[in-house]
Write an enzyme that holds these catalytic residues in place. Structure first.
Site, mmCIF file in Angstrom:
data_model
loop_
_atom_site.group_PDB
_atom_site.id
_atom_site.type_symbol
_atom_site.label_atom_id
_atom_site.label_comp_id
_atom_site.label_asym_id
_atom_site.label_seq_id
_atom_site.Cartn_x
_atom_site.Cartn_y
_atom_site.Cartn_z
ATOM 1 C CG MET A 1 -1.792 1.236 1.348
ATOM 2 S SD MET A 1 -2.745 1.225 2.881
ATOM 3 C CE MET A 1 -3.747 2.667 2.603
ATOM 4 C CB ALA A 11 5.396 0.509 0.327
ATOM 5 C CB CYS A 12 2.319 -3.660 0.905
ATOM 6 S SG CYS A 12 1.080 -2.422 1.259
ATOM 7 C CB THR A 13 6.031 -7.334 2.366
ATOM 8 O OG1 THR A 13 6.849 -6.252 2.799
ATOM 9 C CG2 THR A 13 6.909 -8.470 1.880
#
Length: 479
Positions: A1, A11-13
């Site tokens: 995100m 941010a994402c994984t």
């Protein structure tokens, strides 16, 4: 995100696993939704609805006023929207009534050459709308890629993203590039992929429509703008992606950590630009192992922020689980079951490493009350805030209190796993008419069990913490 109004480095994984790579034949897609350390999420079920006329979606994001027409039939689906729609819905992840799962998005970046040739579109689609306008209208993972791809080609997008889709048979990873282009690759049935804020897809075979999907005219776009030579394919990561210092410290180490966990026999550099997109694990993967990856922070290496490495090593790389995670999910579609029973939306609110994945059957018709409470400020009746409360108490005295959290996490993992086995057995004896009620009740039971244990943990942590005050003093009791 990646929410544009917040920290641009949050941010994402993600993780994607094919059906023959898992121990029980499930497909699995999962992701940590990372944005802010205090930004509550809800968990909801949207009911099936049929309208007389096509509906119109209009984004509430004033910076990106995306709008489009929607079909008249909207399928039931689960989702995890934000506590406020002010900046957009950000429904993020869910499973629909047809047994299709979607998670959006894994934020990524395009290079300047690509953006010069096809700039972002300010009123195009972005992360906040993708689940809402896609998941309720698709009947398979492949159809999900195709629908979202058509939207991007028609309306454009204002950012670069990776999107995960799955059903009982297939797992797909889709990436957008520049304003109007995209590609998608089917994860091999015996393979897995871990992704961390980079364009990950590599070689695209434009003649293989079984395993690759892509925007029309993408070959001409690549060749005409000298992004790559293309006969029957090209490397999407090299043509559209980035290779900079932030990748080496923020992104690639998380991919390295996942591949280290599932393939410890392979020696790789955590800063390598050449880590492969697809791997085959050295074992069949269980649901708890997918969850373990999303909760990891380089344990067993010098890079663990709460480990024994040097100060420089402990802060060298961005971990997978971190304070800015809002929620983490693994969407599991199990084989050889009725659709209502097959999908489990495993959901961990707050920081993944300090939370618990609770199994919610997607066939339910509502969610537990505590999961529908999401507020800007702390609320003790909110599932999100209960998990966050436990986490910050542990953080204050991590090495003293973490063992208590670990004990509760392990106990709940066992209890919730048994709960799924028991519910599955009950469901086999239940008429289809009553199945929804059974699954809704089972979700309530799982939530009650988990939140009761977490609330008791919070009480224990507070009690234990009273002796950690800096104003403490060893008093001679004989005085």
């Amino acid at each position: 995100m990646l929410t544009h109004q917040f920290n641009p480095y949050s941010a994402c994984t993600s993780i994607l696993i094919g059906k023959n790579a898992t121990a029980d034949g499930s497909t699995m897609i999962g992701r940590n939704e990372d944005s802010r350390s205090a930004w509550a999420k809800k968990f909801v079920v949207h009911a099936h609805k049929e309208f007389d006329q096509p509906q119109t979606f209009t984004s509430q994001d004033v910076e990106h006023p995306f709008t489009m027409t929607l079909p008249t039939i909207r399928a039931k689906y689960t989702a995890t929207p934000e506590w406020t729609p002010t900046y957009g819905l950000f429904e993020e992840d869910g499973i629909n009534e047809y047994g299709v799962a979607m998670s959006a998005t894994e934020s990524a970046y395009c290079n300047s050459r690509v953006l010069a040739a096809d700039p972002y579109v300010k009123d195009g689609i972005g992360e906040e709308a993708m689940v809402t306008v896609t998941l309720p209208y698709i009947h398979s993972a492949r159809e999900g890629v195709q629908r979202l791809g058509q939207i991007i080609e028609a309306h454009g997008t204002y950012e670069t993203n990776g999107i995960l889709f799955s059903d009982a048979e297939e797992v797909w990873y889709m990436e957008t590039g520049a304003g109007h282009y995209w590609v998608a690759e089917r994860i091999p049935d015996d393979g897995y992929a871990v992704v961390a804020n980079q364009l990950a897809i590599q070689e695209i075979d434009l003649s293989d429509h079984e395993n690759y999907l892509f925007a029309k005219n993408i070959r001409d776009f690549v060749v005409d703008n000298d992004l790559a030579t293309s006969a029957n394919g090209f490397n999407f990561r090299e043509a559209f992606g980035t290779r900079d210092l932030s990748d080496q410290h923020y992104n690639t180490p998380r991919v390295w950590d996942g591949q280290r966990y599932f393939n410890p026999e392979i020696d790789q550099d955590p800063e390598s630009f050449d880590l492969p997109f697809i791997r085959r694990a050295n074992r069949l993967i269980h649901i708890d192992e997918a969850q373990h990856y999303l909760a990891s922070h380089y344990e067993g290496t010098p890079f663990d922020p709460v480990g024994g490495g040097s100060d420089a090593d402990k802060h060298r790389y961005r971990p997978i689980s971190l304070a800015k995670t809002q929620e983490s999910h693994v969407l599991q579609i199990r084989p050889d079951m009725p659709v209502a029973l097959s999908g489990i939306h495993w959901l961990a609110m707050g920081v993944t490493a300090e939370s618990v994945y609770v199994p919610f059957y997607a066939g339910a018709d509502t969610t537990p009350t505590a999961y529908q409470v999401a507020t800007k400020a702390y609320d003790p009746t909110s599932a999100y805030w209960i998990f966050k409360h436990a986490g910050i108490l542990v953080d204050a005295h991590y090495h003293d209190l973490h063992p208590q959290l670990q004990t509760v996490q392990k106990d709940l993992m066992i209890a919730l796993g048994h709960h799924v086995i028991t519910t599955d057995a009950q469901a086999k004896q239940t008429d289809a008419v009553d199945l929804t009620a059974l699954l809704t009740a089972a979700n309530d039971q799982a939530a009650t069990l988990t939140l009761t244990k977490m609330t008791a943990l919070i009480a224990d942590l507070i009690t234990t913490s009273t002796d950690f005050s800096p104003l403490n003093y060893q008093t001679d009791l004989n005085l």
